[in-house]
Design an enzyme around this catalytic site. Structure first.
Site, PDB file in Angstrom:
ATOM      1  N   GLN A  11       0.834  -1.217   0.000  1.00  0.00           N
ATOM      2  CA  GLN A  11       0.000   0.000   0.000  1.00  0.00           C
ATOM      3  C   GLN A  11       0.870   1.270   0.000  1.00  0.00           C
ATOM      4  OE1 GLN A  11      -3.950  -0.227   2.172  1.00  0.00           O
ATOM      5  NE2 GLN A  11      -2.634  -1.277   3.643  1.00  0.00           N
ATOM      6  N   ASP A  36      14.234  -9.630  -1.657  1.00  0.00           N
ATOM      7  CA  ASP A  36      13.781 -10.159  -0.363  1.00  0.00           C
ATOM      8  C   ASP A  36      14.675  -9.532   0.699  1.00  0.00           C
ATOM      9  OD1 ASP A  36      13.298 -11.589   1.931  1.00  0.00           O
ATOM     10  OD2 ASP A  36      13.377 -13.561   0.977  1.00  0.00           O
ATOM     11  N   TYR A  61       6.042  -7.713   7.050  1.00  0.00           N
ATOM     12  CA  TYR A  61       5.099  -8.829   7.263  1.00  0.00           C
ATOM     13  C   TYR A  61       3.947  -8.209   8.040  1.00  0.00           C
ATOM     14  CZ  TYR A  61       3.485 -13.496   8.704  1.00  0.00           C
ATOM     15  OH  TYR A  61       2.756 -14.646   8.914  1.00  0.00           O
ATOM     16  N   THR A  62       2.778  -8.053   7.400  1.00  0.00           N
ATOM     17  CA  THR A  62       1.698  -7.270   8.014  1.00  0.00           C
ATOM     18  C   THR A  62       0.477  -8.105   8.413  1.00  0.00           C
ATOM     19  OG1 THR A  62       0.910  -6.710   5.793  1.00  0.00           O
ATOM     20  CG2 THR A  62       2.316  -5.084   6.878  1.00  0.00           C
ATOM     21  N   THR A 101       4.688   1.049  13.414  1.00  0.00           N
ATOM     22  CA  THR A 101       3.257   0.885  13.663  1.00  0.00           C
ATOM     23  C   THR A 101       2.820   1.241  15.079  1.00  0.00           C
ATOM     24  OG1 THR A 101       1.531  -0.823  13.774  1.00  0.00           O
ATOM     25  CG2 THR A 101       3.739  -1.563  14.159  1.00  0.00           C
ATOM     26  N   ASP A 102       1.566   1.596  15.210  1.00  0.00           N
ATOM     27  CA  ASP A 102       0.922   1.784  16.522  1.00  0.00           C
ATOM     28  C   ASP A 102       0.898   0.478  17.328  1.00  0.00           C
ATOM     29  OD1 ASP A 102      -0.821   0.960  14.352  1.00  0.00           O
ATOM     30  OD2 ASP A 102      -2.461   0.974  15.787  1.00  0.00           O
ATOM     31  N   TYR A 125       3.318  -9.709  15.865  1.00  0.00           N
ATOM     32  CA  TYR A 125       3.534  -8.667  14.852  1.00  0.00           C
ATOM     33  C   TYR A 125       4.108  -7.408  15.504  1.00  0.00           C
ATOM     34  CZ  TYR A 125       2.324  -4.738  11.779  1.00  0.00           C
ATOM     35  OH  TYR A 125       2.369  -3.581  11.038  1.00  0.00           O
ATOM     36  N   LYS A 129       7.833  -5.742  15.001  1.00  0.00           N
ATOM     37  CA  LYS A 129       8.027  -4.365  14.521  1.00  0.00           C
ATOM     38  C   LYS A 129       8.852  -3.564  15.534  1.00  0.00           C
ATOM     39  CE  LYS A 129       6.495  -2.603  11.318  1.00  0.00           C
ATOM     40  NZ  LYS A 129       7.044  -2.453   9.932  1.00  0.00           N
ATOM     41  N   TRP A 150      -3.588   2.293  11.057  1.00  0.00           N
ATOM     42  CA  TRP A 150      -4.879   2.142  10.361  1.00  0.00           C
ATOM     43  C   TRP A 150      -4.752   2.546   8.873  1.00  0.00           C
ATOM     44  CZ3 TRP A 150      -9.901   3.278  13.559  1.00  0.00           C
ATOM     45  CH2 TRP A 150      -9.798   2.669  14.800  1.00  0.00           C
TER      46      TRP A 150
HETATM   47  N1  LIG Z   1      -1.518  -1.804   7.090  1.00  0.00           N
HETATM   48  C1  LIG Z   1      -1.676  -1.141   8.235  1.00  0.00           C
HETATM   49  O1  LIG Z   1      -2.798  -0.932   8.740  1.00  0.00           O
HETATM   50  C2  LIG Z   1      -0.471  -0.593   8.941  1.00  0.00           C
HETATM   51  C3  LIG Z   1      -0.661   0.072  10.156  1.00  0.00           C
HETATM   52  C4  LIG Z   1       0.456   0.613  10.802  1.00  0.00           C
HETATM   53  C5  LIG Z   1       1.714   0.502  10.235  1.00  0.00           C
HETATM   54  N2  LIG Z   1       1.863  -0.189   9.093  1.00  0.00           N
HETATM   55  C6  LIG Z   1       3.226  -0.323   8.556  1.00  0.00           C
HETATM   56  O2  LIG Z   1       3.294   0.388   7.334  1.00  0.00           O
HETATM   57  C7  LIG Z   1       4.243  -0.239   6.473  1.00  0.00           C
HETATM   58  C8  LIG Z   1       3.618  -0.472   5.110  1.00  0.00           C
HETATM   59  O3  LIG Z   1       2.457  -1.266   5.303  1.00  0.00           O
HETATM   60  P1  LIG Z   1       1.478  -1.599   4.104  1.00  0.00           P
HETATM   61  O4  LIG Z   1       0.099  -1.489   4.627  1.00  0.00           O
HETATM   62  O5  LIG Z   1       1.890  -0.858   2.873  1.00  0.00           O
HETATM   63  O6  LIG Z   1       1.833  -3.156   3.937  1.00  0.00           O
HETATM   64  P2  LIG Z   1       1.487  -4.144   2.751  1.00  0.00           P
HETATM   65  O7  LIG Z   1       0.482  -3.542   1.844  1.00  0.00           O
HETATM   66  O8  LIG Z   1       1.236  -5.458   3.402  1.00  0.00           O
HETATM   67  O9  LIG Z   1       2.867  -4.181   1.953  1.00  0.00           O
HETATM   68  C9  LIG Z   1       3.991  -4.802   2.464  1.00  0.00           C
HETATM   69  C10 LIG Z   1       4.847  -5.201   1.286  1.00  0.00           C
HETATM   70  O10 LIG Z   1       6.018  -5.831   1.787  1.00  0.00           O
HETATM   71  C11 LIG Z   1       6.298  -6.936   0.949  1.00  0.00           C
HETATM   72  N3  LIG Z   1       7.143  -7.904   1.623  1.00  0.00           N
HETATM   73  C12 LIG Z   1       6.797  -8.859   2.528  1.00  0.00           C
HETATM   74  N4  LIG Z   1       7.881  -9.564   2.878  1.00  0.00           N
HETATM   75  C13 LIG Z   1       8.935  -9.050   2.186  1.00  0.00           C
HETATM   76  C14 LIG Z   1      10.314  -9.354   2.112  1.00  0.00           C
HETATM   77  N5  LIG Z   1      10.843 -10.376   2.811  1.00  0.00           N
HETATM   78  N6  LIG Z   1      11.100  -8.613   1.303  1.00  0.00           N
HETATM   79  C15 LIG Z   1      10.572  -7.613   0.579  1.00  0.00           C
HETATM   80  N7  LIG Z   1       9.274  -7.272   0.583  1.00  0.00           N
HETATM   81  C16 LIG Z   1       8.460  -7.983   1.394  1.00  0.00           C
HETATM   82  C17 LIG Z   1       4.942  -7.496   0.592  1.00  0.00           C
HETATM   83  O11 LIG Z   1       5.020  -8.299  -0.545  1.00  0.00           O
HETATM   84  P3  LIG Z   1       4.110  -9.639  -0.657  1.00  0.00           P
HETATM   85  O12 LIG Z   1       2.696  -9.180  -0.454  1.00  0.00           O
HETATM   86  O13 LIG Z   1       4.426 -10.136  -2.009  1.00  0.00           O
HETATM   87  O14 LIG Z   1       4.589 -10.548   0.431  1.00  0.00           O
HETATM   88  C18 LIG Z   1       4.160  -6.215   0.345  1.00  0.00           C
HETATM   89  O15 LIG Z   1       4.285  -5.779  -0.980  1.00  0.00           O
HETATM   90  C19 LIG Z   1       4.694  -1.500   7.196  1.00  0.00           C
HETATM   91  O16 LIG Z   1       5.903  -1.242   7.849  1.00  0.00           O
HETATM   92  C20 LIG Z   1       3.609  -1.748   8.218  1.00  0.00           C
HETATM   93  O17 LIG Z   1       4.109  -2.438   9.347  1.00  0.00           O
HETATM   94  C21 LIG Z   1       0.809  -0.720   8.408  1.00  0.00           C
END
Ligand SMILES: NC(=O)c1ccc[n+]([C@@H]2O[C@H](COP(=O)([O-])OP(=O)(O)OC[C@H]3O[C@@H](n4cnc5c(N)ncnc54)[C@H](OP(=O)(O)O)[C@@H]3O)[C@@H](O)[C@H]2O)c1
Length: 291
Positions: A11, A36, A61-62, A101-102, A125, A129, A150
């Site tokens: 995202q 990776d 890893y989300t 993350t929160d 998770y 983080k 969120w």
């Molecule tokens: N989503 C939320 O609500 C949320 C809330 C707070 C903070 N965050 C943080 O915001 C950041 C971005 O989140 P997001 O929502 O954009 O996550 P996302 O949509 O799940 O994207 C994460 C990306 O990381 C890739 N990935 C997973 N394992 C990997 C690896 N070993 N090497 C390289 N790429 C890898 C995934 O690819 P694949 O899908 O192909 O595995 C995916 O494209 C993260 O740090 C997350 O912890 C997210």
């Protein structure tokens, strides 16, 4: 500046690629398939052949609940991956921007969380983080850790898209009303990161941890109501949204009751304006319904 974005298919990664060039920043994206981050040999090989001047780690890893049974994988991506990137960046003398993350907090604080509050994750998770943050702090003096919450966008899996699907499938949805947070569009996070990079470009020294979310707060229930209110401009969603307690929607990992992040440090340091959350939500719902 040339920004390298890891996990560029996610995202936040997708929004960074979409927006960087419009802000005058060259960008190279590497998807999970292309790099990776758990493999330090791949990190060194891929990044050292590119003209990178700042790395943004949007890979993670989300899968919060799956992580409980997949601890090694969660820690590999969320702790060891950032550590590999931090080591590379330090070796090259370039900054690392890492997203967190929160969920590093337990949600028991009565008010918004500041960057100085102690972490106390509720599950694997959040713990992975928090460990990633610590690795980045220890290994990369030139780091910015950006905690957000969120997250949603027009692509990928998120609460907004789940609500829209349920709104098409059901007459009534129960949504948790006793957990609060700051709904944050991935595009807003991308703009905040670009603002941080521009400050670096201008010679700033902004290293440290920051909170960034859209302005305001909501419960999941209030978020869902606003989603359907806005989405109904595009097509009918004749669904009734009912408030329920978190105890009525059990998940393998307990969610923080309070995910509200105090974002005054990033606002003051970077002179950054945060949009109230309903504005970006309307933008994303427009994008979803017009495509
Ligand atoms: N989503 C939320 O609500 C949320 C809330 C707070 C903070 N965050 C943080 O915001 C950041 C971005 O989140 P997001 O929502 O954009 O996550 P996302 O949509 O799940 O994207 C994460 C990306 O990381 C890739 N990935 C997973 N394992 C990997 C690896 N070993 N090497 C390289 N790429 C890898 C995934 O690819 P694949 O899908 O192909 O595995 C995916 O494209 C993260 O740090 C997350 O912890 C997210």
């Amino acid at each position: 500046m040339t920004m390298l974005v890891t996990g560029c298919g996610g995202q936040v990664g997708t929004e960074l690629l979409r927006r960087a060039r419009a802000h005058g920043i060259d960008v190279i994206g590497l998807s999970h398939q292309e790099l990776d981050i758990t493999r330090s040999d791949q990190v060194d090989a891929a990044l050292s052949r590119l003209p990178v001047t700042v790395v943004v780690n949007a890979a993670a890893y989300t899968a919060v609940d799956r992580a409980e049974h997949d601890k090694a994988a969660a820690f590999a991506v969320n702790r060891d991956g950032p550590a590999n990137l931090a080591q590379f960046c330090t070796g090259q003398g370039i900054p690392l921007i890492h997203i967190s993350t929160d969920y590093v907090f337990d949600g028991n604080k009565p008010g918004p969380y500041t960057e100085n509050d102690p972490v106390a994750p509720l599950g694997v998770y959040g713990a992975s983080k928090a460990a990633g943050e610590q690795a980045v702090r220890e290994l990369a003096p030139k780091h910015v850790i950006l905690r957000t919450a969120w997250v949603y966008s027009a692509h990928g899996h998120n609460f907004v898209k789940t609500m829209l699907r349920l709104g098409r499938e059901r007459d009534e949805i129960g949504v948790v009303a006793d957990q609060v947070g700051c709904p944050t569009a991935a595009g807003e996070i991308a703009v905040a990161i670009i603002t941080v990079i521009k400050a670096m470009q201008a010679g700033g020294d902004p290293w440290g941890t920051y909170h960034f979310c859209a302005a305001g707060q909501a419960s999941w229930y209030q978020f869902a109501c606003r989603i359907f209110e806005i989405a109904s401009r595009y097509r009918p969603y004749p669904v009734t949204v009912k408030p329920i307690p978190g105890t009525a929607y059990p998940t393998p990992v307990r969610r923080p009751a309070n995910s509200v992040l105090d974002c005054s440090r990033i606002e003051e340091t970077f002179d950054l304006d945060r949009r109230p959350w309903p504005g970006p939500l309307a933008d994303v719902l427009g994008e979803i319904h017009n495509n």
